[in-house]
Design a protein around this motif. Structure first.
Motif, PDB file in Angstrom:
ATOM      1  N   GLY A 233       0.804  -1.213   0.000  1.00 41.67           N
ATOM      2  CA  GLY A 233       0.000   0.000   0.000  1.00 41.67           C
ATOM      3  C   GLY A 233       0.837   1.263   0.000  1.00 41.67           C
ATOM      4  N   LEU A 234       0.236   2.334   0.461  1.00 38.69           N
ATOM      5  CA  LEU A 234       0.848   3.661   0.398  1.00 38.69           C
ATOM      6  C   LEU A 234       1.126   4.179   1.803  1.00 38.69           C
ATOM      7  N   ARG A 235       2.335   4.634   2.033  1.00 42.90           N
ATOM      8  CA  ARG A 235       2.673   5.264   3.306  1.00 42.90           C
ATOM      9  C   ARG A 235       2.435   6.761   3.165  1.00 42.90           C
ATOM     10  N   TYR A 236       1.493   7.263   3.918  1.00 42.53           N
ATOM     11  CA  TYR A 236       1.150   8.675   3.788  1.00 42.53           C
ATOM     12  C   TYR A 236       0.737   9.246   5.144  1.00 42.53           C
ATOM     13  N   LYS A 237       0.660  10.566   5.200  1.00 44.04           N
ATOM     14  CA  LYS A 237       0.174  11.265   6.382  1.00 44.04           C
ATOM     15  C   LYS A 237      -1.241  11.756   6.111  1.00 44.04           C
ATOM     16  N   ALA A 238      -2.049  11.780   7.154  1.00 43.72           N
ATOM     17  CA  ALA A 238      -3.414  12.295   7.007  1.00 43.72           C
ATOM     18  C   ALA A 238      -3.355  13.737   6.508  1.00 43.72           C
ATOM     19  N   GLY A 239      -4.105  14.013   5.435  1.00 47.58           N
ATOM     20  CA  GLY A 239      -4.128  15.348   4.855  1.00 47.58           C
ATOM     21  C   GLY A 239      -3.389  15.464   3.541  1.00 47.58           C
ATOM     22  N   GLN A 240      -2.627  14.439   3.169  1.00 48.53           N
ATOM     23  CA  GLN A 240      -1.886  14.508   1.914  1.00 48.53           C
ATOM     24  C   GLN A 240      -2.770  14.113   0.723  1.00 48.53           C
ATOM     25  N   PHE A 241      -2.234  14.302  -0.492  1.00 50.94           N
ATOM     26  CA  PHE A 241      -2.988  13.955  -1.695  1.00 50.94           C
ATOM     27  C   PHE A 241      -2.134  13.093  -2.608  1.00 50.94           C
ATOM     28  N   ALA A 242      -2.746  12.564  -3.648  1.00 52.35           N
ATOM     29  CA  ALA A 242      -2.038  11.714  -4.612  1.00 52.35           C
ATOM     30  C   ALA A 242      -2.636  11.926  -5.995  1.00 52.35           C
ATOM     31  N   TRP A 243      -1.856  11.556  -7.009  1.00 46.87           N
ATOM     32  CA  TRP A 243      -2.350  11.558  -8.384  1.00 46.87           C
ATOM     33  C   TRP A 243      -3.016  10.215  -8.637  1.00 46.87           C
ATOM     34  N   LEU A 244      -4.251  10.260  -9.106  1.00 45.46           N
ATOM     35  CA  LEU A 244      -5.059   9.055  -9.247  1.00 45.46           C
ATOM     36  C   LEU A 244      -5.359   8.779 -10.716  1.00 45.46           C
ATOM     37  N   ASN A 245      -5.095   7.554 -11.125  1.00 46.89           N
ATOM     38  CA  ASN A 245      -5.350   7.081 -12.485  1.00 46.89           C
ATOM     39  C   ASN A 245      -6.304   5.893 -12.370  1.00 46.89           C
ATOM     40  N   LEU A 246      -7.525   6.063 -12.841  1.00 47.62           N
ATOM     41  CA  LEU A 246      -8.551   5.025 -12.726  1.00 47.62           C
ATOM     42  C   LEU A 246      -8.834   4.384 -14.081  1.00 47.62           C
ATOM     43  N   GLY A 247      -8.467   3.106 -14.222  1.00 53.22           N
ATOM     44  CA  GLY A 247      -8.849   2.345 -15.407  1.00 53.22           C
ATOM     45  C   GLY A 247      -8.050   2.590 -16.649  1.00 53.22           C
ATOM     46  N   HIS A 248      -6.896   3.224 -16.542  1.00 55.37           N
ATOM     47  CA  HIS A 248      -6.071   3.478 -17.721  1.00 55.37           C
ATOM     48  C   HIS A 248      -4.685   2.891 -17.515  1.00 55.37           C
TER      49      HIS A 248
END
Length: 434
Positions: A233-248
């Motif tokens: 999975g992803l190691r992150y802090k609450a409040g951060q964001f990510a680039w999301l690619n759905l279905g491509h």
């Protein structure tokens, strides 16, 4: 100190070609010609440094903050444009042609080869278009992915055109030492694009995710939840964001930045709160469970981890609730002893998301267009509302975390500073820049 070090490193890198040009230069010329060369050198070096300020390098954006990174990217792009536009008009010599009787040392002749000038002219015409398209992208009726592709490819073309122009038409760029400097800096800029568009997708291919659920929260807001497919999975802090690619494909340009609304302590699954706004988000409800996805992150510094303030004020407008919800969820999961208060603004009552989960204790719902039966706060999140909800001591001692419309954040931030809230206790994150 870390953000200051990064900013100093940027200034050193941007001015290094100018300093080296001065050290390796020939006989002095009239001041306007020297100023013209200096502005051209600075414009080119700033353009190359812009590739690093794209926001996709965590070591940079997560050190100085995404807002600072993107604002610096904007300001320096406009600075480079100003320098570039002035550059050719300050030359008082002959633009091209053979040797002149009055210029035996050729100090006033820029070049005898029009091909060396032509690449500079092409870059001169492309650069204003690149900046104007970026400034007005929200007003233009084309997809974000299209704009992103055009922006990146145009910047690359401008960099390559300027490399040729600087080396073959520039008085200083033709010096062997300076030629190698420009080649190295251009190589780093091109390499940054290869990293973002080739190496990162290759890495993401072995770290795929799968959609587990798509839940409608309000008429136009959704929660998309993903689980890691064969990795931790992803190691992150609450409040951060990510680039999301759905279905491509992982190499697709169809990825967008979204804040993570889940809590790191909630398990390996991650959730995003997404509002229908553009071409992609209008189809979010059609995403099926099991859809293969890719996540690039985490990014951003909108986190209260490790802070020592006695209280946390969360101020959200609309879908800006997403990162603040992640913070609130994490604080509740971890039993964080700090006081926390949420101010959550919307236009209509049916736009309020997660109302049952948020509850009513220390949560202030604000509607600008309330129904007659509404008994909560009305109007906008402004200075008067902040003063009613927070005491003077809280305004000074707490950390204030904001995400939402720019006008809301600007209004609240200005008021907090006016009331004596230290700037390091005001955390904001913007996904919209002028």
């Amino acid at each position: 100190m870390k953000p200051l070090c990064w900013i100093l490193a940027y200034l050193v890198a941007a001015t290094l070609p100018l300093i080296l040009s001065w050290l390796t230069g020939g006989p002095p010329r009239p001041f306007p010609e020297e100023l013209a060369s200096g502005l051209g050198i600075l414009a080119y070096s700033i353009i190359l440094m812009e590739f690093v300020l794209s926001g996709r390098f965590k070591s940079v954006s997560n050190s100085v903050g995404m807002d600072v990174t993107m604002r610096l990217h904007q300001v320096m792009a406009r600075t480079a444009l100003s320098f570039a536009l002035l550059h050719p008009f300050l030359y008082q010599g002959t633009l091209s042609g053979g040797q002149r009787p009055w210029d035996l040392t050729r100090q006033l002749t820029i070049t005898t080869d029009f091909s060396a000038l032509s690449t500079g002219v092409a870059a001169y015409l492309l650069l204003p278009s690149l900046v104007l398209l970026a400034v007005g992208r929200t007003q233009l009726d084309y997809k974000y992915e299209t704009w992103r592709l055009i922006h990146g490819m145009s910047a690359l073309l401008i960099a390559l055109l300027l490399l040729h122009h600087t080396v073959y038409a520039g008085r200083y760029g033709s010096q062997p030492a300076m030629t190698w400097v420009w080649l190295a800096m251009t190589g780093v800029a091109v390499g940054s694009l290869l990293y973002v568009y080739l190496l990162m997708p290759l890495r993401d291919r072995v770290r795929a995710w799968k959609v587990t659920s798509v839940t409608q929260l309000t008429p136009k807001q959704w929660e998309v939840t993903l689980k890691p497919d064969g990795h931790s999975g992803l190691r992150y802090k609450a409040g951060q964001f990510a680039w999301l690619n759905l279905g491509h494909s992982s190499f697709s340009m169809k990825e967008n930045p979204f804040s993570i609304c889940s809590a790191p302590g909630g398990g390996p699954e991650i959730s995003f709160m997404i509002k229908e706004l553009g071409d992609f988000t209008r189809t979010i409800g059609q995403i099926k469970a099991g859809t293969v996805s890719y996540v690039d992150g985490p990014y951003g510094t909108l986190s209260v981890d490790g802070r020592t303030e006695p209280g946390v004020a969360l101020i959200a407008g609309g879908v800006g609730l997403a990162p603040l919800l992640g913070i609130l969820r994490q604080m509740r999961l971890s039993g964080d002893p700090r006081k926390v208060r949420l101010v959550y603004g919307n236009r209509l009552v049916d736009q309020i998301a997660y109302r049952e989960e948020l509850g009513s204790q220390d949560v202030y719902y604000v509607l600008s267009d309330p129904p007659e039966t509404w008994h909560g706060e009305t109007g906008f999140i402004d200075a008067a509302l902040i003063d009613r909800i927070f005491s003077d001591r809280e305004l000074h001692d707490w950390v204030f975390v904001m995400c939402g419309p720019t006008i809301m954040m600007d209004t609240v931030e200005d008021h907090l500073i006016e009331k004596g809230t230290p700037s390091h206790r005001i955390l904001t994150e913007r996904f919209d820049y002028d």
